[in-house]
Design a protein around this motif. Sequence first.
Motif, PDB file in Angstrom:
ATOM      1  N   VAL A 167       3.325  13.138   5.912  1.00  0.00           N
ATOM      2  CA  VAL A 167       2.595  11.912   6.268  1.00  0.00           C
ATOM      3  C   VAL A 167       3.396  11.148   7.321  1.00  0.00           C
ATOM      4  O   VAL A 167       4.596  10.932   7.167  1.00  0.00           O
ATOM      5  N   LEU A 168       2.708  10.741   8.386  1.00  0.00           N
ATOM      6  CA  LEU A 168       3.263   9.829   9.384  1.00  0.00           C
ATOM      7  C   LEU A 168       2.631   8.471   9.123  1.00  0.00           C
ATOM      8  O   LEU A 168       1.413   8.383   8.979  1.00  0.00           O
ATOM      9  N   VAL A 169       3.454   7.414   9.033  1.00  0.00           N
ATOM     10  CA  VAL A 169       2.942   6.057   8.841  1.00  0.00           C
ATOM     11  C   VAL A 169       3.421   5.193  10.001  1.00  0.00           C
ATOM     12  O   VAL A 169       4.625   5.043  10.223  1.00  0.00           O
ATOM     13  N   ASP A 170       2.460   4.633  10.734  1.00  0.00           N
ATOM     14  CA  ASP A 170       2.725   3.742  11.859  1.00  0.00           C
ATOM     15  C   ASP A 170       2.620   2.296  11.368  1.00  0.00           C
ATOM     16  O   ASP A 170       1.540   1.844  11.027  1.00  0.00           O
ATOM     17  N   PHE A 171       3.759   1.602  11.288  1.00  0.00           N
ATOM     18  CA  PHE A 171       3.769   0.171  10.963  1.00  0.00           C
ATOM     19  C   PHE A 171       3.547  -0.573  12.275  1.00  0.00           C
ATOM     20  O   PHE A 171       4.341  -0.434  13.214  1.00  0.00           O
ATOM     21  N   TRP A 172       2.489  -1.366  12.360  1.00  0.00           N
ATOM     22  CA  TRP A 172       2.071  -1.979  13.616  1.00  0.00           C
ATOM     23  C   TRP A 172       1.438  -3.346  13.342  1.00  0.00           C
ATOM     24  O   TRP A 172       1.277  -3.749  12.188  1.00  0.00           O
ATOM     25  N   ALA A 173       1.069  -4.043  14.413  1.00  0.00           N
ATOM     26  CA  ALA A 173       0.301  -5.292  14.326  1.00  0.00           C
ATOM     27  C   ALA A 173      -0.550  -5.399  15.591  1.00  0.00           C
ATOM     28  O   ALA A 173      -0.136  -4.938  16.662  1.00  0.00           O
ATOM     29  N   PRO A 174      -1.726  -6.023  15.492  1.00  0.00           N
ATOM     30  CA  PRO A 174      -2.623  -6.091  16.646  1.00  0.00           C
ATOM     31  C   PRO A 174      -2.081  -6.919  17.812  1.00  0.00           C
ATOM     32  O   PRO A 174      -2.473  -6.699  18.955  1.00  0.00           O
ATOM     33  N   TRP A 175      -1.151  -7.831  17.569  1.00  0.00           N
ATOM     34  CA  TRP A 175      -0.598  -8.680  18.623  1.00  0.00           C
ATOM     35  C   TRP A 175       0.580  -8.020  19.348  1.00  0.00           C
ATOM     36  O   TRP A 175       1.105  -8.561  20.317  1.00  0.00           O
ATOM     37  N   CYS A 176       0.992  -6.838  18.900  1.00  0.00           N
ATOM     38  CA  CYS A 176       2.175  -6.148  19.435  1.00  0.00           C
ATOM     39  C   CYS A 176       1.767  -5.221  20.582  1.00  0.00           C
ATOM     40  O   CYS A 176       1.041  -4.250  20.372  1.00  0.00           O
ATOM     41  N   ALA A 226      -1.243  17.473   8.477  1.00  0.00           N
ATOM     42  CA  ALA A 226      -0.466  16.273   8.154  1.00  0.00           C
ATOM     43  C   ALA A 226      -1.413  15.086   8.110  1.00  0.00           C
ATOM     44  O   ALA A 226      -2.442  15.073   8.783  1.00  0.00           O
ATOM     45  N   LYS A 227      -1.042  14.099   7.325  1.00  0.00           N
ATOM     46  CA  LYS A 227      -1.824  12.871   7.212  1.00  0.00           C
ATOM     47  C   LYS A 227      -1.230  11.853   8.180  1.00  0.00           C
ATOM     48  O   LYS A 227      -0.018  11.621   8.179  1.00  0.00           O
ATOM     49  N   ILE A 228      -2.068  11.257   9.024  1.00  0.00           N
ATOM     50  CA  ILE A 228      -1.624  10.277  10.015  1.00  0.00           C
ATOM     51  C   ILE A 228      -2.202   8.923   9.609  1.00  0.00           C
ATOM     52  O   ILE A 228      -3.420   8.769   9.512  1.00  0.00           O
ATOM     53  N   CYS A 229      -1.317   7.947   9.360  1.00  0.00           N
ATOM     54  CA  CYS A 229      -1.732   6.650   8.814  1.00  0.00           C
ATOM     55  C   CYS A 229      -1.197   5.496   9.651  1.00  0.00           C
ATOM     56  O   CYS A 229      -0.181   5.623  10.332  1.00  0.00           O
ATOM     57  N   LYS A 230      -1.892   4.367   9.537  1.00  0.00           N
ATOM     58  CA  LYS A 230      -1.451   3.111  10.155  1.00  0.00           C
ATOM     59  C   LYS A 230      -1.469   2.035   9.077  1.00  0.00           C
ATOM     60  O   LYS A 230      -2.334   2.042   8.213  1.00  0.00           O
ATOM     61  N   ILE A 231      -0.499   1.121   9.167  1.00  0.00           N
ATOM     62  CA  ILE A 231      -0.482  -0.019   8.249  1.00  0.00           C
ATOM     63  C   ILE A 231      -0.123  -1.267   9.051  1.00  0.00           C
ATOM     64  O   ILE A 231       0.893  -1.303   9.755  1.00  0.00           O
ATOM     65  N   ASN A 232      -0.999  -2.254   8.986  1.00  0.00           N
ATOM     66  CA  ASN A 232      -0.823  -3.510   9.715  1.00  0.00           C
ATOM     67  C   ASN A 232       0.203  -4.361   8.957  1.00  0.00           C
ATOM     68  O   ASN A 232      -0.040  -4.762   7.815  1.00  0.00           O
ATOM     69  N   THR A 233       1.327  -4.640   9.602  1.00  0.00           N
ATOM     70  CA  THR A 233       2.395  -5.393   8.936  1.00  0.00           C
ATOM     71  C   THR A 233       1.962  -6.811   8.569  1.00  0.00           C
ATOM     72  O   THR A 233       2.483  -7.381   7.617  1.00  0.00           O
ATOM     73  N   ASP A 234       1.010  -7.372   9.299  1.00  0.00           N
ATOM     74  CA  ASP A 234       0.519  -8.714   8.975  1.00  0.00           C
ATOM     75  C   ASP A 234      -0.228  -8.731   7.649  1.00  0.00           C
ATOM     76  O   ASP A 234      -0.263  -9.743   6.954  1.00  0.00           O
ATOM     77  N   ASP A 235      -0.836  -7.601   7.293  1.00  0.00           N
ATOM     78  CA  ASP A 235      -1.624  -7.503   6.069  1.00  0.00           C
ATOM     79  C   ASP A 235      -0.896  -6.783   4.945  1.00  0.00           C
ATOM     80  O   ASP A 235      -1.467  -6.606   3.861  1.00  0.00           O
ATOM     81  N   ALA A 236       0.315  -6.328   5.192  1.00  0.00           N
ATOM     82  CA  ALA A 236       1.038  -5.517   4.212  1.00  0.00           C
ATOM     83  C   ALA A 236       2.488  -5.973   4.093  1.00  0.00           C
ATOM     84  O   ALA A 236       3.423  -5.204   4.331  1.00  0.00           O
ATOM     85  N   ILE A 256      11.062  -3.147   7.484  1.00  0.00           N
ATOM     86  CA  ILE A 256      10.522  -3.073   8.837  1.00  0.00           C
ATOM     87  C   ILE A 256      10.954  -4.333   9.582  1.00  0.00           C
ATOM     88  O   ILE A 256      10.474  -5.421   9.308  1.00  0.00           O
ATOM     89  N   ALA A 257      11.903  -4.173  10.500  1.00  0.00           N
ATOM     90  CA  ALA A 257      12.469  -5.307  11.225  1.00  0.00           C
ATOM     91  C   ALA A 257      11.818  -5.491  12.591  1.00  0.00           C
ATOM     92  O   ALA A 257      11.820  -6.587  13.140  1.00  0.00           O
ATOM     93  N   SER A 258      11.303  -4.403  13.151  1.00  0.00           N
ATOM     94  CA  SER A 258      10.619  -4.483  14.434  1.00  0.00           C
ATOM     95  C   SER A 258       9.493  -3.456  14.432  1.00  0.00           C
ATOM     96  O   SER A 258       9.541  -2.470  13.696  1.00  0.00           O
ATOM     97  N   ILE A 259       8.492  -3.729  15.259  1.00  0.00           N
ATOM     98  CA  ILE A 259       7.363  -2.804  15.325  1.00  0.00           C
ATOM     99  C   ILE A 259       7.119  -2.424  16.779  1.00  0.00           C
ATOM    100  O   ILE A 259       7.493  -3.192  17.674  1.00  0.00           O
ATOM    101  N   PRO A 260       6.581  -1.262  17.031  1.00  0.00           N
ATOM    102  CA  PRO A 260       6.173  -0.281  16.038  1.00  0.00           C
ATOM    103  C   PRO A 260       7.377   0.420  15.388  1.00  0.00           C
ATOM    104  O   PRO A 260       8.404   0.621  16.021  1.00  0.00           O
ATOM    105  N   THR A 261       7.209   0.753  14.129  1.00  0.00           N
ATOM    106  CA  THR A 261       8.147   1.601  13.403  1.00  0.00           C
ATOM    107  C   THR A 261       7.333   2.730  12.788  1.00  0.00           C
ATOM    108  O   THR A 261       6.298   2.482  12.172  1.00  0.00           O
ATOM    109  N   ILE A 262       7.801   3.940  12.973  1.00  0.00           N
ATOM    110  CA  ILE A 262       7.122   5.121  12.457  1.00  0.00           C
ATOM    111  C   ILE A 262       7.980   5.716  11.343  1.00  0.00           C
ATOM    112  O   ILE A 262       9.157   6.003  11.551  1.00  0.00           O
ATOM    113  N   LEU A 263       7.374   5.889  10.165  1.00  0.00           N
ATOM    114  CA  LEU A 263       8.051   6.544   9.050  1.00  0.00           C
ATOM    115  C   LEU A 263       7.418   7.904   8.815  1.00  0.00           C
ATOM    116  O   LEU A 263       6.194   8.046   8.879  1.00  0.00           O
TER     117      LEU A 263
END
Length: 106
Positions: free
Chosen positions: A22-31, A52-62, A71-78
Amino acid sequence: MSEIHLNDATFDKEVLEYKGVVLVDFWAPWCGPCRMLGPVIEELASEYEGKAKICKINTDDAAEKSTQYRIASIPTILFFKDGELKKQLMGLQSKEELKKQLDALL
């Protein structure tokens, strides 16, 4: 197939309980860099469908998962394999680098 959008409530089931990569993209729409990475994430979701599973998670909502994974800076990929965190990349990454990391875990 498009990427899977996660939140605090769905993260564990979709990522930690999943057997596979699984790839998880920690992101935000303002970034800005996050928005630049968006199309790459969409392409990877299509290219790695069934592998593989490709996912996104909005840091503002999570806030819970963003804090848990420091997560100190975005984007961060786990990158996870069988629910275990294997790799973390911070900042805008090339598609080639993301594919290299995914392929190494497959």
